[in-house]
Scaffold this motif. Sequence first.
Motif, PDB file in Angstrom:
ATOM      1  N   ALA A 170       0.827  -1.202   0.000  1.00  0.00           N
ATOM      2  CA  ALA A 170       0.000   0.000   0.000  1.00  0.00           C
ATOM      3  C   ALA A 170       0.863   1.254   0.000  1.00  0.00           C
ATOM      4  O   ALA A 170       0.539   2.245  -0.681  1.00  0.00           O
ATOM      5  CB  ALA A 170      -0.934  -0.003   1.201  1.00  0.00           C
ATOM      6  N   LEU A 171       1.949   1.238   0.746  1.00  0.00           N
ATOM      7  CA  LEU A 171       2.853   2.388   0.747  1.00  0.00           C
ATOM      8  C   LEU A 171       3.476   2.584  -0.629  1.00  0.00           C
ATOM      9  O   LEU A 171       3.576   3.708  -1.124  1.00  0.00           O
ATOM     10  CB  LEU A 171       3.941   2.190   1.797  1.00  0.00           C
ATOM     11  N   ALA A 172       3.892   1.474  -1.238  1.00  0.00           N
ATOM     12  CA  ALA A 172       4.473   1.574  -2.577  1.00  0.00           C
ATOM     13  C   ALA A 172       3.454   2.095  -3.575  1.00  0.00           C
ATOM     14  O   ALA A 172       3.763   2.927  -4.436  1.00  0.00           O
ATOM     15  CB  ALA A 172       4.993   0.198  -3.013  1.00  0.00           C
ATOM     16  N   ARG A 173       2.210   1.626  -3.458  1.00  0.00           N
ATOM     17  CA  ARG A 173       1.156   2.061  -4.376  1.00  0.00           C
ATOM     18  C   ARG A 173       0.905   3.561  -4.245  1.00  0.00           C
ATOM     19  O   ARG A 173       0.636   4.254  -5.224  1.00  0.00           O
ATOM     20  CB  ARG A 173      -0.111   1.262  -4.096  1.00  0.00           C
ATOM     21  N   SER A 174       1.018   4.071  -3.037  1.00  0.00           N
ATOM     22  CA  SER A 174       0.781   5.494  -2.820  1.00  0.00           C
ATOM     23  C   SER A 174       1.937   6.351  -3.319  1.00  0.00           C
ATOM     24  O   SER A 174       1.778   7.549  -3.536  1.00  0.00           O
ATOM     25  CB  SER A 174       0.558   5.768  -1.331  1.00  0.00           C
ATOM     26  N   ARG A 175       3.106   5.715  -3.496  1.00  0.00           N
ATOM     27  CA  ARG A 175       4.298   6.472  -3.880  1.00  0.00           C
ATOM     28  C   ARG A 175       4.509   6.534  -5.381  1.00  0.00           C
ATOM     29  O   ARG A 175       5.213   7.406  -5.875  1.00  0.00           O
ATOM     30  CB  ARG A 175       5.542   5.830  -3.255  1.00  0.00           C
ATOM     31  N   GLY A 176       3.958   5.580  -6.131  1.00  0.00           N
ATOM     32  CA  GLY A 176       4.232   5.570  -7.562  1.00  0.00           C
ATOM     33  C   GLY A 176       3.337   4.613  -8.303  1.00  0.00           C
ATOM     34  O   GLY A 176       2.489   3.942  -7.732  1.00  0.00           O
ATOM     35  N   ALA A 177       3.539   4.538  -9.615  1.00  0.00           N
ATOM     36  CA  ALA A 177       2.743   3.668 -10.462  1.00  0.00           C
ATOM     37  C   ALA A 177       2.908   2.232 -10.012  1.00  0.00           C
ATOM     38  O   ALA A 177       3.990   1.776  -9.715  1.00  0.00           O
ATOM     39  CB  ALA A 177       3.188   3.806 -11.910  1.00  0.00           C
ATOM     40  N   PHE A 178       1.796   1.503  -9.975  1.00  0.00           N
ATOM     41  CA  PHE A 178       1.863   0.128  -9.488  1.00  0.00           C
ATOM     42  C   PHE A 178       1.029  -0.785 -10.377  1.00  0.00           C
ATOM     43  O   PHE A 178       1.510  -1.762 -10.909  1.00  0.00           O
ATOM     44  CB  PHE A 178       1.354   0.080  -8.048  1.00  0.00           C
ATOM     45  N   ALA A 179      -0.241  -0.448 -10.532  1.00  0.00           N
ATOM     46  CA  ALA A 179      -1.122  -1.328 -11.286  1.00  0.00           C
ATOM     47  C   ALA A 179      -1.223  -0.878 -12.737  1.00  0.00           C
ATOM     48  O   ALA A 179      -1.040   0.285 -13.066  1.00  0.00           O
ATOM     49  CB  ALA A 179      -2.518  -1.332 -10.657  1.00  0.00           C
ATOM     50  N   ALA A 180      -1.517  -1.838 -13.618  1.00  0.00           N
ATOM     51  CA  ALA A 180      -1.706  -1.525 -15.022  1.00  0.00           C
ATOM     52  C   ALA A 180      -2.792  -0.473 -15.159  1.00  0.00           C
ATOM     53  O   ALA A 180      -3.828  -0.522 -14.508  1.00  0.00           O
ATOM     54  CB  ALA A 180      -2.079  -2.790 -15.789  1.00  0.00           C
ATOM     55  N   GLY A 181      -2.548   0.521 -16.027  1.00  0.00           N
ATOM     56  CA  GLY A 181      -3.510   1.593 -16.213  1.00  0.00           C
ATOM     57  C   GLY A 181      -3.226   2.812 -15.373  1.00  0.00           C
ATOM     58  O   GLY A 181      -3.811   3.862 -15.600  1.00  0.00           O
ATOM     59  N   GLU A 182      -2.331   2.687 -14.387  1.00  0.00           N
ATOM     60  CA  GLU A 182      -1.930   3.849 -13.617  1.00  0.00           C
ATOM     61  C   GLU A 182      -0.807   4.567 -14.348  1.00  0.00           C
ATOM     62  O   GLU A 182      -0.548   4.307 -15.531  1.00  0.00           O
ATOM     63  CB  GLU A 182      -1.495   3.427 -12.204  1.00  0.00           C
ATOM     64  N   ARG A 183      -0.092   5.448 -13.664  1.00  0.00           N
ATOM     65  CA  ARG A 183       0.972   6.193 -14.301  1.00  0.00           C
ATOM     66  C   ARG A 183       2.042   5.247 -14.814  1.00  0.00           C
ATOM     67  O   ARG A 183       2.151   4.098 -14.390  1.00  0.00           O
ATOM     68  CB  ARG A 183       1.578   7.192 -13.293  1.00  0.00           C
TER      69      ARG A 183
END
Length: 258
Positions: free
Chosen positions: A169-182
């Motif tokens: 969750a911390l990583a997701r809040s810091r940068g692109a993680f899932a397909a379709g995000e940044r």
Amino acid sequence: MSGGGAARALQQITTELVACRRCPRLVAWREDIAREKRRAYRDQTYWGRPVPGFGDPDAPLVIVGLAPAAHGANRTGRMFTGDRSGDFLYAALFRAGLASQPTSTARDDGLSLEGVFITAPCHCAPPDNKPMPAELAACRGWIERELAALHRARVYLALGKIGYDAVGALARSRGAFAAGERAQRSADAAPHLPPFAHGVEARLPDPRGGAGEARLFGSYHVSQQNTQTGRLTGDMFDAVLRRALEAAGLRALERSGG
């Protein structure tokens, strides 16, 4: 941030953290346990406050657990101290050359860690070892600040699903993680966090922020329920720990522990 700066930042976080009273249920529980005590510890003074992270301010490896145990860290004031989980964990860290001694029973017992820092997404002992989602959310700022102070942290070893999901969750809040995000930070970064499992490994955006990448490893929690039933053995944990150490650029000594 230099090593000295990291140590000062962590000390400031500790000073603020131990005074935290954000979660009424957790405050009541940790303080009730500290008053009532367990019979075996009736002559001891319980910590009864939030438990800060512990370890090397220059650590490249961060171990992320769940929360302090009611009669373990809630009694001693140090993560994974004073219970069977700590006995298992610190013995493994000693075997790997990361801990100065194979056991830890109190905050002032002389234990020191090298290359590793230990923390948790919930800093107060929760009833039944189950923090509520709102309590994890309220505590998130503390682990964010701890990780931000750990200027060399780049590898995470999560003990159990809650710790694993917290790092994700911390990583997701810091940068692109899932397909379709940044756009992903690197071409080989995992687009999704794999489901938690013992031995799982993932690449993900740095939970500390910035443009870097981190590695996340998962292990079954070192709880007595897992270690006494054989679900998690010393050999199983050592194998995952060795992989995390290699990723962090650390070398396990693989010494025998007492």
